[in-house]
Each structure stands twice: as C-alpha cells, then as structure tokens.
Design an enzyme around this catalytic site. Structure first.
Site, short mmCIF file in Angstrom:
data_model
loop_
_atom_site.label_atom_id
_atom_site.label_comp_id
_atom_site.label_asym_id
_atom_site.label_seq_id
_atom_site.Cartn_x
_atom_site.Cartn_y
_atom_site.Cartn_z
N CYS A 167 0.79 -1.23 0.00
CA CYS A 167 0.00 0.00 0.00
C CYS A 167 0.82 1.28 0.00
O CYS A 167 0.31 2.34 -0.35
CB CYS A 167 -0.95 0.00 1.18
SG CYS A 167 -1.99 -1.47 1.27
N ASN A 212 -10.30 0.06 -0.99
CA ASN A 212 -8.85 0.04 -0.77
C ASN A 212 -8.19 -0.59 -1.99
O ASN A 212 -8.32 -1.79 -2.23
CB ASN A 212 -8.54 -0.77 0.49
CG ASN A 212 -7.05 -0.85 0.81
OD1 ASN A 212 -6.21 -0.61 -0.04
ND2 ASN A 212 -6.75 -1.22 2.04
N HIS A 257 -3.03 7.02 1.91
CA HIS A 257 -3.48 5.73 1.39
C HIS A 257 -4.93 5.53 1.77
O HIS A 257 -5.32 5.70 2.93
CB HIS A 257 -2.61 4.61 1.95
CG HIS A 257 -3.20 3.25 1.77
ND1 HIS A 257 -3.70 2.81 0.56
CD2 HIS A 257 -3.39 2.23 2.65
CE1 HIS A 257 -4.18 1.58 0.71
NE2 HIS A 257 -3.99 1.22 1.96
#
EC number: 2.3.1.180
Length: 312
Positions: A113, A268, A238
């Site tokens: 990520c 996500n 993020h």
C-alpha cells in the site's frame, strides 16, 4: 541539483461497480455495517481477463496524454504493485511495450500500500542523480484476484484500479524529500502469501498503528519539505479506511487542505489508491495548481513512505 516535478496524472478503474448491497448477497454483511466501520460505499472490480498490466497501461496512457510529451522521451518506468501474477516479464516492461516506448529502464516495486510513494521517491532520486529525465510512475492492483470472497473482514475492503504520474526534471524541485521506513515487528500485519493468497490482515493492529504513529511521521514529511501542516493545500493518504483518514487529517492539523476520501467509492486499492485519488482531485480541479500536497502511504511490510509535491 536538478529535481523533479509532477506534470500530469491519469487513472483507470474497471467498469464493474460492486456495491455494499450486492456484497450482502455474497457474504454475511450489510451496507450499514460496512459504512460504519470503514466508510466504503462501493468499489470497482476488474473483469476476469482484465490484468494488472492492462490497467497500468490505461492509466499510464492517460497520464502521458495529459502531459503532452512524446513517449520516446520517457526513460524510466516504475510500477508499484503487489498483485501481479506473472514474475517475468515485469509489469513495467509490459507497460513500456504497450506504450511503444524506446528503451527505458523498467522496474517493478512491491511495498504494497505504500508502493506509489516509494516508486515516486525512486523516480525523483533517479532524476536527481542524472539517471533519468522523464519518468512514468504507476500504482496498480487487482486485489480481487487475491481475495477470499467469503471473508467479510477483508472482501468488503478491496477494489481494483490503477493511477499514474509523469515526472520530469526541473531546476525548481517540486517533489519534496521522502520520509520512509518500516515496522519490522509488524511485517505480518498485512499479507498475501503463497501462490494463491488470500489477502489477509490484522486490521485492528494496523488501525492502532496508523492512528497513533502516523500523524507524527506525516509532520516530519512536512518539515522536510519546509512546510507546516496548515500550509498544505491537499492531503492524499493511502485510501485504506475512512475511519483512519478522517482522524489522521484532523490530528495532522492540515486545516486548509482538501482531504482525499476516494475510499468511499473506490475501496482500498493498495498501491493504486494514492494516484487514483490524486488524479481525480486534479481532474476535478479541487486542488489549485502549485498547491503543496502531502502524499502518504502505509501498509504491507509494515512499510510507510510520504512526500510533499506541488499539484500539477
């Protein structure tokens, strides 16, 4: 010393929209449960034959078109991903071939990520070192390939897509110094292990670390860029969880910044989340050109990285 600046962005997301209500027909969950815990309303899911390199190419093609440069000028391509199935050739080489580039350096990078911020830093440093002049930086993930769709703790989170940025050499650097690192004792907190995965994480541990430790690290990023949090025009963290993003932005003290909340409609998307969110904000002109924007990624490893850039 020559630095770099971001001159253009682009993003790509698959056509299929998977809503919370549709997920509720697949696993024991509901819209209220998902939105109250992670803030996600829907996400995009790639078609079975829509691969990582194709999504990366589509985002990159858009970024290059927005930059208005000749593809022959690009001499460095870096792709951040943790979901590519093929080991060789790497995704960067495939994107370079699809775009018809000349002979760029082409590398893949995997810090999950935090990948886009890591990739952006390596491209900036390559330009500063004189090893590149124009770079293509891509974050792309197809997390749906690695998801257990019977596990409601993870399947409600994920989405697919890609985002890209074009960097060029500049006498006035607009990509600030990176602050990066890892937390080795939490290296297993986010995992995709073995040939078949699936994606798994210790969500509570990541949440606690992000909400307690990340604000101070983000302040260090601002300080390295010679800025205070209140100077920021944008904050793009993020896009892991809206319940992480909102308190982090508040604790950081970025009172004048537009805070990206693309997680609500994209889920996500790991290494793709920062460039997708930033590309959308730029496309909608929600952040003024030249405004300082904090980028900060964190996730698998547990790795983290951040820098301040000037909005193109």
């Amino acid at each position: 010393m020559t630095g770099s600046r971001v001159v253009a962005l682009g993003h790509y997301q698959p056509e299929r929209v998977l809503t919370n209500d549709e997920l509720a027909t697949m696993v024991e969950t509901n819209d209220e449960w998902i939105q109250s815990r992670v803030g996600i309303r829907e996400r995009r899911i790639a078609a079975p034959d829509e691969q990582v390199d194709e999504m990366a190419w589509r985002a990159a093609d858009k970024a290059v078109a927005n930059a208005g440069i000749d593809t022959s000028e690009i001499d460095y391509v870096v792709v951040a991903t943790c979901t590519a199935i093929d080991r060789s050739p790497n995704m960067a080489a495939r994107v370079a071939a699809r775009l018809g580039l000349g002979n760029p350096a082409a590398i893949d990078l995997n810090t999950a990520c935090s990948g886009f911020s890591y990739a952006l830093a390596t491209a900036d440093q390559a330009i500063r070192a004189g090893a590149a002049t124009k770079a293509l930086v891509i974050g792309v993930e197809k997390l749906s390939d690695w998801t257990d769709w019977t596990d409601r703790t993870t399947c409600v989170l994920i989405g697919d897509g890609a985002g890209a940025a074009v960097l060029v050499a500049s006498d006035e650097p607009e990509v600030g110094p990176v602050v990066w690192g890892s937390v080795p004792e939490m290296s297993d907190a986010v995992r995709i292990e073995g040939r078949d995965g699936p994606f798994a994480q210790e969500g509570l541990s990541v949440f606690r670390w992000a909400t307690t430790q990340l604000p101070e690290i983000a302040k260090q990023v601002c300080a390295k860029a010679g800025l205070k949090p209140e100077d920021l025009g944008g904050v793009v963290l993020h896009q892991a969880n809206l319940r992480i993003i909102e308190p982090l932005a508040k604790r950081l003290g970025a009172v004048n910044a537009v805070v990206a909340k693309d997680v609500v409609e994209s889920g996500n998307t790991s290494a793709a989340s920062i460039p997708i969110a930033l590309s959308k904000l730029v496309e909608k002109r929600e952040i003024p050109s030249g405004a300082p924007v904090l980028l900060f990624g964190f996730g698998g490893g547990l790795s983290y990285a951040g820098q301040v850039i000037r909005c193109p």
